[in-house]
Design a protein around this motif. Structure first.
Motif, PDB file in Angstrom:
ATOM      1  N   LEU A   1     -11.881   5.636 -33.751  1.00 32.99           N
ATOM      2  CA  LEU A   1     -11.901   6.509 -35.285  1.00 32.99           C
ATOM      3  C   LEU A   1     -11.407   7.803 -35.210  1.00 32.99           C
ATOM      4  O   LEU A   1     -10.491   8.056 -34.178  1.00 32.99           O
ATOM      5  CB  LEU A   1     -13.287   5.935 -35.974  1.00 32.99           C
ATOM      6  N   LYS A   2     -10.333   7.103 -36.799  1.00 35.83           N
ATOM      7  CA  LYS A   2      -9.427   8.772 -37.462  1.00 35.83           C
ATOM      8  C   LYS A   2     -11.033   9.322 -38.447  1.00 35.83           C
ATOM      9  O   LYS A   2     -11.271   8.808 -38.461  1.00 35.83           O
ATOM     10  CB  LYS A   2      -8.547   7.973 -37.491  1.00 35.83           C
ATOM     11  N   LEU A   3     -10.184  10.447 -38.206  1.00 35.22           N
ATOM     12  CA  LEU A   3     -10.569  11.544 -39.234  1.00 35.22           C
ATOM     13  C   LEU A   3     -11.357  10.777 -41.064  1.00 35.22           C
ATOM     14  O   LEU A   3     -12.537  10.685 -41.146  1.00 35.22           O
ATOM     15  CB  LEU A   3      -9.865  12.889 -39.535  1.00 35.22           C
ATOM     16  N   MET A   4     -10.679   9.895 -41.186  1.00 32.60           N
ATOM     17  CA  MET A   4     -10.701   9.013 -42.706  1.00 32.60           C
ATOM     18  C   MET A   4     -11.698   8.077 -42.104  1.00 32.60           C
ATOM     19  O   MET A   4     -12.240   7.332 -43.238  1.00 32.60           O
ATOM     20  CB  MET A   4      -9.309   8.717 -43.469  1.00 32.60           C
ATOM     21  N   HIS A   5     -11.021   6.966 -40.756  1.00 34.47           N
ATOM     22  CA  HIS A   5     -12.526   6.320 -41.006  1.00 34.47           C
ATOM     23  C   HIS A   5     -14.118   7.044 -40.967  1.00 34.47           C
ATOM     24  O   HIS A   5     -14.241   5.895 -40.693  1.00 34.47           O
ATOM     25  CB  HIS A   5     -12.059   5.588 -39.135  1.00 34.47           C
ATOM     26  N   HIS A   6     -13.647   8.022 -40.215  1.00 34.44           N
ATOM     27  CA  HIS A   6     -15.528   8.252 -40.275  1.00 34.44           C
ATOM     28  C   HIS A   6     -16.013   8.215 -41.201  1.00 34.44           C
ATOM     29  O   HIS A   6     -17.339   8.532 -42.231  1.00 34.44           O
ATOM     30  CB  HIS A   6     -15.133  10.226 -39.679  1.00 34.44           C
ATOM     31  N   ALA A   7     -15.016   9.418 -41.972  1.00 34.03           N
ATOM     32  CA  ALA A   7     -15.341   9.479 -43.883  1.00 34.03           C
ATOM     33  C   ALA A   7     -15.650   8.270 -44.623  1.00 34.03           C
ATOM     34  O   ALA A   7     -17.257   8.449 -45.229  1.00 34.03           O
ATOM     35  CB  ALA A   7     -13.986  10.333 -44.462  1.00 34.03           C
ATOM     36  N   VAL A   8     -15.145   7.496 -44.498  1.00 35.35           N
ATOM     37  CA  VAL A   8     -15.192   6.048 -45.160  1.00 35.35           C
ATOM     38  C   VAL A   8     -16.377   5.456 -44.740  1.00 35.35           C
ATOM     39  O   VAL A   8     -17.214   4.979 -45.270  1.00 35.35           O
ATOM     40  CB  VAL A   8     -14.040   4.978 -45.077  1.00 35.35           C
ATOM     41  N   LEU A   9     -16.557   5.097 -43.062  1.00 36.88           N
ATOM     42  CA  LEU A   9     -17.947   5.215 -42.295  1.00 36.88           C
ATOM     43  C   LEU A   9     -19.099   5.478 -42.587  1.00 36.88           C
ATOM     44  O   LEU A   9     -19.910   4.753 -43.537  1.00 36.88           O
ATOM     45  CB  LEU A   9     -17.593   4.396 -41.270  1.00 36.88           C
ATOM     46  N   ALA A  10     -19.209   7.260 -43.388  1.00 39.60           N
ATOM     47  CA  ALA A  10     -20.159   7.735 -43.872  1.00 39.60           C
ATOM     48  C   ALA A  10     -20.544   7.065 -45.126  1.00 39.60           C
ATOM     49  O   ALA A  10     -21.645   6.952 -45.801  1.00 39.60           O
ATOM     50  CB  ALA A  10     -19.432   9.380 -43.513  1.00 39.60           C
ATOM     51  N   ALA A  11     -19.337   7.025 -46.109  1.00 41.52           N
ATOM     52  CA  ALA A  11     -19.683   6.406 -47.748  1.00 41.52           C
ATOM     53  C   ALA A  11     -20.384   5.403 -47.567  1.00 41.52           C
ATOM     54  O   ALA A  11     -20.892   5.394 -48.901  1.00 41.52           O
ATOM     55  CB  ALA A  11     -18.266   6.656 -48.167  1.00 41.52           C
ATOM     56  N   SER A  12     -19.499   4.188 -46.932  1.00 40.60           N
ATOM     57  CA  SER A  12     -20.081   3.311 -46.781  1.00 40.60           C
ATOM     58  C   SER A  12     -21.580   3.106 -47.090  1.00 40.60           C
ATOM     59  O   SER A  12     -22.190   2.485 -47.187  1.00 40.60           O
ATOM     60  CB  SER A  12     -19.967   2.249 -45.736  1.00 40.60           C
ATOM     61  N   SER A  13     -22.092   3.596 -45.919  1.00 40.63           N
ATOM     62  CA  SER A  13     -23.673   4.352 -45.542  1.00 40.63           C
ATOM     63  C   SER A  13     -24.111   5.138 -46.110  1.00 40.63           C
ATOM     64  O   SER A  13     -25.381   4.125 -46.757  1.00 40.63           O
ATOM     65  CB  SER A  13     -23.649   4.614 -44.313  1.00 40.63           C
ATOM     66  N   GLU A  14     -23.960   5.746 -47.136  1.00 40.50           N
ATOM     67  CA  GLU A  14     -24.542   6.515 -47.700  1.00 40.50           C
ATOM     68  C   GLU A  14     -24.285   6.064 -49.367  1.00 40.50           C
ATOM     69  O   GLU A  14     -25.768   5.653 -49.596  1.00 40.50           O
ATOM     70  CB  GLU A  14     -23.797   8.031 -48.158  1.00 40.50           C
ATOM     71  N   TYR A  15     -23.550   5.609 -49.438  1.00 42.24           N
ATOM     72  CA  TYR A  15     -23.638   5.373 -51.246  1.00 42.24           C
ATOM     73  C   TYR A  15     -23.399   3.189 -51.238  1.00 42.24           C
ATOM     74  O   TYR A  15     -22.691   2.181 -52.406  1.00 42.24           O
ATOM     75  CB  TYR A  15     -22.706   5.159 -51.676  1.00 42.24           C
ATOM     76  N   GLY A  16     -23.329   2.535 -50.201  1.00 41.75           N
ATOM     77  CA  GLY A  16     -22.945   1.036 -49.332  1.00 41.75           C
ATOM     78  C   GLY A  16     -24.454   0.597 -50.029  1.00 41.75           C
ATOM     79  O   GLY A  16     -25.476   1.048 -50.581  1.00 41.75           O
ATOM     80  N   PRO A  17     -24.058  -0.855 -50.886  1.00 39.20           N
ATOM     81  CA  PRO A  17     -23.152  -1.652 -50.378  1.00 39.20           C
ATOM     82  C   PRO A  17     -22.297  -1.050 -51.914  1.00 39.20           C
ATOM     83  O   PRO A  17     -22.678  -1.069 -52.655  1.00 39.20           O
ATOM     84  CB  PRO A  17     -22.975  -3.291 -51.386  1.00 39.20           C
ATOM     85  N   LEU A  18     -20.980  -0.785 -51.906  1.00 39.22           N
ATOM     86  CA  LEU A  18     -19.854  -0.260 -52.900  1.00 39.22           C
ATOM     87  C   LEU A  18     -18.178  -0.704 -52.441  1.00 39.22           C
ATOM     88  O   LEU A  18     -18.239  -1.425 -52.288  1.00 39.22           O
ATOM     89  CB  LEU A  18     -19.779   1.286 -52.295  1.00 39.22           C
ATOM     90  N   ALA A  19     -18.411  -1.066 -54.932  1.00 39.44           N
ATOM     91  CA  ALA A  19     -16.754  -1.391 -54.456  1.00 39.44           C
ATOM     92  C   ALA A  19     -16.007  -0.745 -53.787  1.00 39.44           C
ATOM     93  O   ALA A  19     -15.811   0.440 -53.647  1.00 39.44           O
ATOM     94  CB  ALA A  19     -16.287  -1.790 -55.751  1.00 39.44           C
ATOM     95  N   GLN A  20     -14.756  -1.364 -53.182  1.00 43.19           N
ATOM     96  CA  GLN A  20     -13.549  -1.032 -52.600  1.00 43.19           C
ATOM     97  C   GLN A  20     -12.949   0.318 -53.202  1.00 43.19           C
ATOM     98  O   GLN A  20     -12.704   1.620 -52.915  1.00 43.19           O
ATOM     99  CB  GLN A  20     -12.670  -1.489 -51.742  1.00 43.19           C
ATOM    100  N   ALA A  21     -12.808   0.146 -54.607  1.00 46.96           N
ATOM    101  CA  ALA A  21     -11.945   1.479 -55.778  1.00 46.96           C
ATOM    102  C   ALA A  21     -13.156   2.482 -55.085  1.00 46.96           C
ATOM    103  O   ALA A  21     -12.451   3.252 -55.347  1.00 46.96           O
ATOM    104  CB  ALA A  21     -12.319   0.641 -56.759  1.00 46.96           C
ATOM    105  N   GLU A  22     -14.951   2.020 -55.907  1.00 48.14           N
ATOM    106  CA  GLU A  22     -15.676   3.215 -56.603  1.00 48.14           C
ATOM    107  C   GLU A  22     -15.396   4.244 -54.440  1.00 48.14           C
ATOM    108  O   GLU A  22     -15.409   5.092 -54.151  1.00 48.14           O
ATOM    109  CB  GLU A  22     -17.144   2.423 -56.550  1.00 48.14           C
TER     110      GLU A  22
END
Length: 143
Positions: free
Chosen positions: A36-57
Motif C-alpha cells: 500500500l501507499k499512504l493514500m491507499h492506507h487513508a482511504v482504507l481507514a476511512a472506508s472502515s470508519e465511515y463505510g459503506p460510503l459513497a465514493q465522492a464522500e
C-alpha cells in the motif's frame, strides 16, 4: 554554510517540513510491505470508519480529488480490500465497503505506522514525545 542558509534551516517551517518528509518516508516504507501507499492506507481507514460510503464522500473525507479516489479504489478493490456496490440510498452512486481482508490489512498497517512513528520519535524521551505531539496538535488545530 552561509548565514542566510543557516537562518532558513533554523526556521520552524523548514524544520517541520524536513521532519514531515522523513516521517512520510518511514511510514511509506512500512506500508509498502503490505503493498500500500499512504493514500491507499487513508482511504482504507476511512472506508472502515465511515463505510459503506459513497465514493465522492469518501474522497471528501480524506481530501482527495475524485479522479484520484477512483484509481485508489481500483487498486484496493483489485487487491480484495474493498468492495464497490450500488449505494442503496442512490443507485447512481457506488458505496465503498471494506472487506474482512481489508480490515486485516488495516490492522497490520496501523501497527506498521505505529512502529514507523516510534522510529521517528526514538531520539526523544517519552515525555518529549508527548510534548511534541501536544504542540503539533495545537499548531494543527489553530485557526
Amino acid at each position: 554554510m552561509t548565514a542566510a542558509l543557516e537562518r532558513i534551516q533554523s526556521l520552524p517551517s523548514w524544520l517541520v517540513g524536513r521532519v514531515a518528509a522523513r516521517a512520510r518516508g518511514l511510514v511509506a516504507a512500512a506500508l509498502a510491505t503490505e503493498g500500500l501507499k499512504l493514500m491507499h492506507h487513508a482511504v482504507l481507514a476511512a472506508s472502515s470508519e465511515y463505510g459503506p460510503l459513497a465514493q465522492a464522500e469518501l474522497g471528501r473525507r480524506v481530501a482527495v480529488d475524485p479522479k484520484d479516489v477512483v484509481g485508489i479504489l481500483n487498486d484496493l478493490q483489485r487487491a480484495g480490500l474493498v468492495l464497490r456496490a450500488p449505494d442503496p440510498d442512490d443507485r447512481r452512486k457506488n458505496a465503498v465497503t471494506i472487506t474482512p481482508e481489508g480490515a486485516d490489512v488495516l490492522t497490520r498497517c496501523a501497527a506498521l505506522a505505529e512502529a514507523a512513528n516510534a522510529e521517528l520519535l526514538a531520539p526523544l524521551t517519552p515525555d518529549e514525545q508527548g510534548q511534541l505531539t501536544a504542540l503539533l496538535t495545537r499548531l494543527h488545530e489553530a485557526p
